[in-house]
Write an enzyme that holds these catalytic residues in place. Structure first.
Site: not given
Length: 526
Positions: A59, A89, A201, A284, A287, A337, A424
């Site tokens: 791959y 990309h 990646n 608060y 405190r 990834f 994906e």
């Protein structure tokens, strides 16, 4: 090799090193690949070539990417495949990352590749390091990553410059990637098998955001402790709620440490209230500072823990393993990834920092509202209210920022949208979580600056009652003095935003914490 050189081996990078290199000057220090890492990287690059020579289908090496994982690529087109992934990309949009974030991205990506499981050649990794060392900062748009197949789009913009495309900033000037390389004496690389995929990646972008913002959150948390104490003094509050015996009975370690640090800051103060049967406890927001600030510290510690692991992790896919005895090569596809560990950590930290801003804004409200502070201080911290609005609208700004943070605190990591033809099919939105966290921290920085401005104003009104010689706490007196060195007591209405900015710079630059810790035992810890 210079003594001022950071050696990367893929397993020992620290948050402090990332901050120093990201925020420092170019070349201080230089970064280089450690000798043992260089050997591992070279050996794995040779293994990739062996796979090609043997005709192995793997791959991303001899196949397409994502939904194209089943498309076999001829050996003669493997180099074009790697160039294509970078070009196709690089589809990021939005404003580019600032220089510090960009430098952190480059460093983290290089350290990942230095582990020697990604298949890049030493020369390619050397070029990535040279970008850092010579101040070539790729223009990386901040939006486009889903945080699942790593940070594909932004990392592709980083890698574009390495092949002579895209854009980069050098000495403050943005130019083409080719011109940036030429201007610094560098030469573009022709990507070999696996290299385009290895560069794009991984989780370097979200890890950079998380590392920078976790470090910043730690600094803001320290400021919040100081601001809370100065507000308590301005409001004639009591430190009795910080008694160690109380916190020992609920032993969250960072709550205990926070209470101890508050006691250190307030020691010797004439502005605090001793035991008073007519007024035994505060609101608060005063405190419960140890309980709230301590819980925020828990989130910071968790985020730092996650980022420290990620800095020295291998997060691309596939990964290459070589058996030490037989020399057998195995290519394994996995999911390192996926940014879920970082996305959840940053969302958690964003929620915590929102709370830090919330409690600071409520303390500011008590400082400016005379009904809430039992007329201890004049309305809106001005002597002549009506003619003067005083600090009235500073609380509006803080309220607007606190409200914006509540919107931003919605976790990105619970959202997902399938991509790549449903291959994906679950994503982390880690970069979105990091960008939101950055906005939250920006807002908290301003809220704390406004609280400190108001607390110093309140202290001056209290001093009119107590006398000029009345001491503040051994820590807070130095915070007050630094603020007054940059911002005067505001006697009548004037333009206030420069004063807010002046205090914000003291917060952001670390001067406030430094001024305090020069004079107290620094017990603050995560």
């Amino acid at each position: 090799m210079s003594m001022n050189t950071m050696l990367l081996d893929g397993s020992q990078l620290t948050i402090d090193q990332v901050i120093a290199l990201a925020c420092g000057q170019t070349g201080a220090p230089d970064v280089a690949l450690a000798a043992d890492a260089r050997q591992r990287v070279a050996r794995t690059a040779q293994a990739v070539q062996q796979l090609l020579d043997d005709g192995v289908v793997a791959y991303g090496i001899t196949t397409g990417f994502g939904a194209f994982k089943d498309r076999i690529i001829p050996v003669e087109e493997v180099r074009q495949l790697q160039r294509n992934i970078v070009m196709s990309h690089a589809v990021g949009v939005g404003a580019p990352f600032d220089r510090a974030t960009t430098r952190a991205i480059l460093l983290i990506r290089a350290n990942t590749l230095a582990r020697g499981h990604s298949g890049v050649r030493p020369a390619t990794l050397d070029l990535l390091l040279a970008l850092l060392n010579r101040g070539v900062h790729p223009v990386i748009p901040c939006k486009g990553s889903l945080g699942a197949s790593g940070d594909l789009a932004p990392l592709a913009h980083m890698a574009l410059v390495m092949i002579g495309l895209g854009e980069a900033e050098v000495d403050g000037q943005v130019m083409s990637g080719a011109d940036a390389l030429a201007a610094t004496g560098l030469t573009a690389v022709t990507l070999a098998a696996k290299e385009g995929l290895a560069l794009t990646n991984g989780t370097a972008v979200m890890a950079a955001l998380g590392t920078l913002e976790a470090w910043r959150a730690r600094a803001l948390s320290r400021v919040a402790d100081i601001a809370g104490c100065l507000s308590l003094e301005a409001l004639h509050g009591t430190p009795l709620a910080f008694d160690a015996r109380i916190h020992a009975l609920r032993p969250f370690p960072r709550q205990i440490n926070c209470a101890a640090y508050l006691r250190e800051l307030l020691a010797g103060s004439a502005f605090t209230r001793h035991a008073d049967p007519t007024n035994v406890q505060d609101a608060y927001t005063l405190r419960c500072i140890p309980q709230v600030h301590g819980a925020v510290r828990d989130a910071i510690a968790y985020a730092r823990w996650a980022m420290e692991i990620e800095l020295n992790s291998v997060t691309d896919n596939p990964l290459i393993f070589i058996d030490e005895q037989s020399g057998a090569i195995e290519v394994l596809s996995g999911g390192n990834f996926h940014g879920e560990p970082l996305a959840i950590a940053m969302d958690y930290l964003g929620i915590a920092m929102t709370e830090l801003g919330n409690i600071a804004e409520r303390r500011l409200m008590r400082l400016t509202d005379e009904a809430s502070n039992a007329h201890m201080l004049p309305a809106f911290l001005t002597q002549h209210g009506g003619l003067n609005s005083g600090l009235m609208i500073t609380q509006y700004t803080a309220a607007a920022l606190a409200t914006e943070n509540k919107v931003l605190a919605h976790p990105a990591s619970v959202d997902t949208i399938p991509t790549s033809a449903n291959v994906e099919d679950h994503v982390s939105m880690g970069v979105t979580a990091g960008l939101k966290l950055r906005q939250i921290n920006d807002n908290v920085e301003h809220i704390l600056a406004i609280e400190l401005l108001a607390a110093a104003q309140g202290v001056d009104f209290r001093r009119q009652q107590l006398g000029a010689d009345a001491p503040l706490g051994q820590g807070t007196r130095h915070a007050y003095a630094l603020i007054r060195h940059h911002v005067p007591f505001i006697e009548a209405d004037q333009v206030l935003y420069p004063f807010i900015e002046a205090v914000r710079r003291l917060v952001a630059g670390g001067a406030l914490v430094e001024a305090v810790n020069h004079h107290v035992v620094d017990t603050w810890q995560l």
